[in-house]
Design an enzyme around this catalytic site. Structure first.
Site, PDB file in Angstrom:
ATOM      1  N   LYS A 240       0.715  -0.868   0.441  1.00 50.57           N
ATOM      2  CA  LYS A 240      -0.160   0.024  -0.495  1.00 50.57           C
ATOM      3  C   LYS A 240       1.125   1.485   0.214  1.00 50.57           C
ATOM      4  O   LYS A 240       2.192   1.365   1.057  1.00 50.57           O
ATOM      5  CB  LYS A 240      -1.088  -0.101   1.395  1.00 50.57           C
ATOM      6  CG  LYS A 240      -2.003   0.842   1.179  1.00 50.57           C
ATOM      7  CD  LYS A 240      -3.185   0.449   2.334  1.00 50.57           C
ATOM      8  CE  LYS A 240      -4.498   1.301   2.022  1.00 50.57           C
ATOM      9  NZ  LYS A 240      -5.296   0.879   3.223  1.00 50.57           N
ATOM     10  N   GLU A 327     -18.730  -5.744  11.020  1.00 51.84           N
ATOM     11  CA  GLU A 327     -19.774  -5.068  11.524  1.00 51.84           C
ATOM     12  C   GLU A 327     -20.543  -5.530  12.175  1.00 51.84           C
ATOM     13  O   GLU A 327     -21.407  -6.087  14.055  1.00 51.84           O
ATOM     14  CB  GLU A 327     -20.680  -3.998  10.951  1.00 51.84           C
ATOM     15  CG  GLU A 327     -19.947  -2.749   9.902  1.00 51.84           C
ATOM     16  CD  GLU A 327     -18.937  -2.955   9.077  1.00 51.84           C
ATOM     17  OE1 GLU A 327     -18.974  -4.111   8.525  1.00 51.84           O
ATOM     18  OE2 GLU A 327     -18.067  -2.636   8.700  1.00 51.84           O
ATOM     19  N   ARG A 355     -24.809  -2.161   7.627  1.00 52.86           N
ATOM     20  CA  ARG A 355     -24.554  -3.704   7.419  1.00 52.86           C
ATOM     21  C   ARG A 355     -24.735  -4.932   8.820  1.00 52.86           C
ATOM     22  O   ARG A 355     -25.192  -5.869   8.263  1.00 52.86           O
ATOM     23  CB  ARG A 355     -23.508  -3.627   7.652  1.00 52.86           C
ATOM     24  CG  ARG A 355     -23.101  -5.364   7.342  1.00 52.86           C
ATOM     25  CD  ARG A 355     -21.909  -5.392   6.278  1.00 52.86           C
ATOM     26  NE  ARG A 355     -21.797  -5.574   4.779  1.00 52.86           N
ATOM     27  CZ  ARG A 355     -20.737  -5.281   4.143  1.00 52.86           C
ATOM     28  NH1 ARG A 355     -19.793  -5.384   4.398  1.00 52.86           N
ATOM     29  NH2 ARG A 355     -20.685  -4.652   2.635  1.00 52.86           N
TER      30      ARG A 355
HETATM   31  C1  TPP Z   1     -18.712  -2.179   4.872  1.00 49.55           C
HETATM   32  C2  TPP Z   1     -17.249  -1.649   5.443  1.00 49.55           C
HETATM   33  N1  TPP Z   1     -16.254  -1.608   6.726  1.00 49.55           N
HETATM   34  C3  TPP Z   1     -15.879  -0.526   6.266  1.00 49.55           C
HETATM   35  C4  TPP Z   1     -15.330   0.369   5.265  1.00 49.55           C
HETATM   36  C5  TPP Z   1     -13.549   1.250   6.131  1.00 49.55           C
HETATM   37  N2  TPP Z   1     -12.751   0.848   4.915  1.00 49.55           N
HETATM   38  C6  TPP Z   1     -12.740   1.347   3.517  1.00 49.55           C
HETATM   39  S1  TPP Z   1     -11.313   1.040   2.872  1.00 49.55           S
HETATM   40  C7  TPP Z   1     -11.215  -0.143   4.465  1.00 49.55           C
HETATM   41  C8  TPP Z   1      -9.587  -1.129   4.085  1.00 49.55           C
HETATM   42  C9  TPP Z   1     -10.289  -1.959   3.389  1.00 49.55           C
HETATM   43  O1  TPP Z   1      -8.372  -3.442   3.586  1.00 49.55           O
HETATM   44  P1  TPP Z   1      -8.728  -4.150   1.881  1.00 49.55           P
HETATM   45  O2  TPP Z   1      -9.802  -4.132   1.514  1.00 49.55           O
HETATM   46  O3  TPP Z   1      -7.246  -4.956   2.561  1.00 49.55           O
HETATM   47  O4  TPP Z   1      -8.049  -2.957   0.958  1.00 49.55           O
HETATM   48  P2  TPP Z   1      -6.916  -2.301   0.802  1.00 49.55           P
HETATM   49  O5  TPP Z   1      -7.218  -0.748   1.467  1.00 49.55           O
HETATM   50  O6  TPP Z   1      -5.390  -2.555   1.587  1.00 49.55           O
HETATM   51  O7  TPP Z   1      -6.593  -1.617  -0.439  1.00 49.55           O
HETATM   52  C10 TPP Z   1     -11.981  -0.033   5.302  1.00 49.55           C
HETATM   53  C11 TPP Z   1     -11.940  -0.749   6.288  1.00 49.55           C
HETATM   54  C12 TPP Z   1     -16.007   0.348   4.524  1.00 49.55           C
HETATM   55  N3  TPP Z   1     -15.440   1.043   3.060  1.00 49.55           N
HETATM   56  N4  TPP Z   1     -17.177  -1.282   4.377  1.00 49.55           N
END
Ligand code: TPP
Ligand code: DXP
Ligand code: MG
Length: 587
Positions: A240, A327, A355
């Site tokens: 990242k 969640e 959710r």
């Molecule tokens: C249901 C939900 N919970 C929390 C989020 C907030 N959120 C957005 S991106 C993220 C991290 C995602 O991690 P990953 O899938 O590994 O993707 P990366 O950002 O590392 O590429 C979170 C927690 C969200 N968008 N949707």
């Protein structure tokens, strides 16, 4: 460098490039992403980490005939840049501009809309199944992060896909990060040889792990996946923030999301300072509660950073739980904690609480467990737009028996409301918005004990005997209402303080002048205003009532302050509505 990119108007142009032009393309994409985020802010880290992945995907697959789904969509700026949106990228996340996430209404290269995590595998499998049923050819690819694998919905999708003969391609973009460092057993497993055994035992062919920044290796793995007649997982290891040293060095989030002014002259400038945010102020009072009472615990579904809980996690590592993007689990975990006698505070964004609705109903409210929900980002969220608006929490929570819904107006309200919630024998909500704490207006500065007092009912911000009109508000809108009522000698202002249960006596008094405006930052349909109308109907009275709030549409991305004004929720708008209501009667 930028020249390579300016010659790319569509994925066909990416495929037409010679292989030796691809590193330059990736560099140009990174430059464009860094420049865009530097100017307008955005999801920098994930998009930088997925550059080679996006290029390789567009080399191997042919969108839109092949459908490419990105989980959340925050990592897909390179995809936007390669699919005809480069020239408008400077409008990213602004009103009328390029969307924060992906949306087929913006480009036919976006297969499905998203913004919330963990939806890609299920959506991709559905799309593939539907296409096959209707005789449409084409591959379907779901790009999911390792963070998404902490969420149950992803596993529901994997279970279905792994047991199906359909050749779904799942690309696991594993950077060991959610927003903060990823948590739990599955991310740990992904870095062992058991990752292969894990996916194979779920019915997938496993390809990898492959270096997610090695275009050649990625392309070979994706070609193999494309040729597969069964479900397949391509496991790509990425970093990242890749290619932007300040993001790579950011140990908290690897540059997950950046504000526009945080990068200047090649240096990262964290533009902190000024007043604290509501989240920070809540974290402060939550910290005091954690200090005071050993039974208090905090739970966040992967939003340590956004909910300002990073400091508390360091101070109380065993009592602040990051449970991942989970969640539903977060809420039911809190139910278990409460049943054990602990005092759980589930800190959760309004939009993500959606959710876990059944868990709130079935696991918390039905048994009447004393779980506190600190509902952050309640109301307009601005640049994240429709998928993230905190529009519905009041409306979907209001019907639940025994659930008290608090809405602090100012930071001074947070501590007494949290105390009341922690002392309650049943569940409570405290909803507060994205953004900084407001200043106490002069009218209230001298009345601090009243403002910060332990009153459980509504609070008169301005009470004029015999007033003709009352502005009834929820949360910080009380301050705008107070400003609107300045210079209006016969207007009163009532801060409801709770969306439920209502302070019936105060609200009936509010109706005595015959005119009531109810303003809230949540959907009008089913919100506080609806509750007030229900109260008046039950009491057999019919004052003239005007409801203001978020309308019956999915509000897009934009500047929250501008949107507030457009919705008539600022002082000028409230004054205009009040005057119009009185004027209508005169006519
Ligand atoms: C249901 C939900 N919970 C929390 C989020 C907030 N959120 C957005 S991106 C993220 C991290 C995602 O991690 P990953 O899938 O590994 O993707 P990366 O950002 O590392 O590429 C979170 C927690 C969200 N968008 N949707
Ligand atoms: C993509 C996503 O869901 C999060 O990164 C979200 O954009 C965070 O929002 P805040 O900036 O309000 O914390
Ligand atoms: Mg990740």
């Amino acid at each position: 460098m930028a020249d390579v990119l300016s010659g790319v108007a569509s994925p066909a142009d990416v495929r037409a490039l010679p292989e030796d032009a691809l590193p330059g393309l990736c560099e140009a994409l990174r430059e464009a992403i860094i420049t865009t985020c530097g100017r307008v802010g955005g999801h920098l880290g994930a998009s930088l980490g997925a550059v080679e992945l996006v290029v390789a995907l567009h080399r191997v697959f042919h969108t839109p005939q092949d459908a490419l789904l990105f989980d959340v969509g925050h990592q897909a700026y390179a995809h936007k840049l390669l699919t005809g949106r480069r020239e408008r990228m400077h409008t990213l996340r602004q009103a009328g501009g390029i969307a924060p996430f992906l949306d087929p209404r913006e480009s036919h290269h976006d297969a499905l809309a998203a913004g919330h995590a963990c939806t890609a595998i299920s959506a991709a499998l559905g799309l593939l199944s539907g296409r096959r049923q209707l005789g449409h050819p084409g591959h379907v690819i779901a790009v999911v992060g390792d963070g998404a694998l902490t969420g149950g919905l992803s596993f529901e999708g994997l279970n279905n896909a792994g047991g199906s003969p359909l050749p779904l391609v799942v690309v696991l973009n594993d950077n060991q990060m959610s927003i903060s460092a990823n948590v739990g057993a599955i991310p740990a497993l992904l870095r062992t040889r058991n990752a292969r055994a894990f996916f194979e035992s779920l019915g997938f062919t496993y390809l990898g792990p492959v270096d997610g920044h090695d275009l050649g290796a990625l392309t070979r793995a994706l070609r193999e996946a494309k040729a597969s007649s069964r479900p397949v997982v391509v496991h790509a290891l990425t970093k990242k923030g890749r290619g932007f040293p300040p993001a790579e060095a950011d140990e908290q989030t690897r540059g997950h999301a950046m504000g526009p002014y945080e990068w200047r002259d090649g240096k990262l400038v964290r533009s902190r300072g000024g007043r604290p945010t509501f989240s920070e102020a809540f974290a402060q009072v939550l910290g005091e509660a954690l200090e005071r009472d050993p039974r208090v615990v905090a739970v966040t579904p992967a939003m340590l950073e956004g909910s300002a809980l990073t400091g508390l996690k360091a101070r109380f590592p065993d009592r602040v739980h990051d449970v991942g993007i989970a969640e539903q689990h977060a809420v039911t975990f809190c139910a278990g904690l409460a049943a054990a006698g602990a005092k759980p505070v589930c800190v959760i964004y309004s939009t993500f609480l959606q959710r876990a609705y059944d868990q709130v109903v079935h696991d918390v409210c039905l048994p009447g467990l004393p779980v506190v929900f600190a509902v952050d980002r309640a109301g307009l969220v601005g640049a994240d737009g429709a998928t993230h608006q905190g529009a519905y929490d009041v409306s979907f929570l209001r019907p639940l028996p025994g659930l008290t819904q608090w809405a602090p107006m100012v930071g001074e309200d947070l501590a007494p409301m949290l105390t009341a919630a922690l002392q309650a024998s049943g569940p409570s909500v405290l909803r507060f918005p994205r953004g900084t704490l407001p200043d106490l207006p002069p009218e209230l500065a001298h009345a601090e004990p009243e403002v910060a007092g332990p009153s459980t009912g509504a609070r008169w911000l301005k009470r004029v005997p015999g007033s003709r009109l009352t502005l009834v508000t929820l949360g910080p809108l009380g301050l705008s209402a107070l400003e609107a009522a300045r210079g209006e000698p016969d207007w009163s202002v009532l801060d409801a303080r709770r969306a439920w249960p209502l302070d019936e006596a105060a609200l009936l008094e509010a109706a005595a002048g015959g005119h009531v405006v109810v303003a809230e930052e949540g959907t009008v349909r089913g919100g506080l205003g609806s509750a007030v109308l229900e109260l008046y109907a039950a009491a057999g009275i019919a004052p003239r009532v005007k409801l203001l709030g978020m309308p019956d549409v999915f509000l897009p991305h934009g500047d929250a302050r501008v949107q507030r004004t457009e919705l008539g929720l600022d002082a000028a708008g409230l004054r205009k509505t009040g005057r119009a209501l009185l004027g209508e009667e005169r006519r």
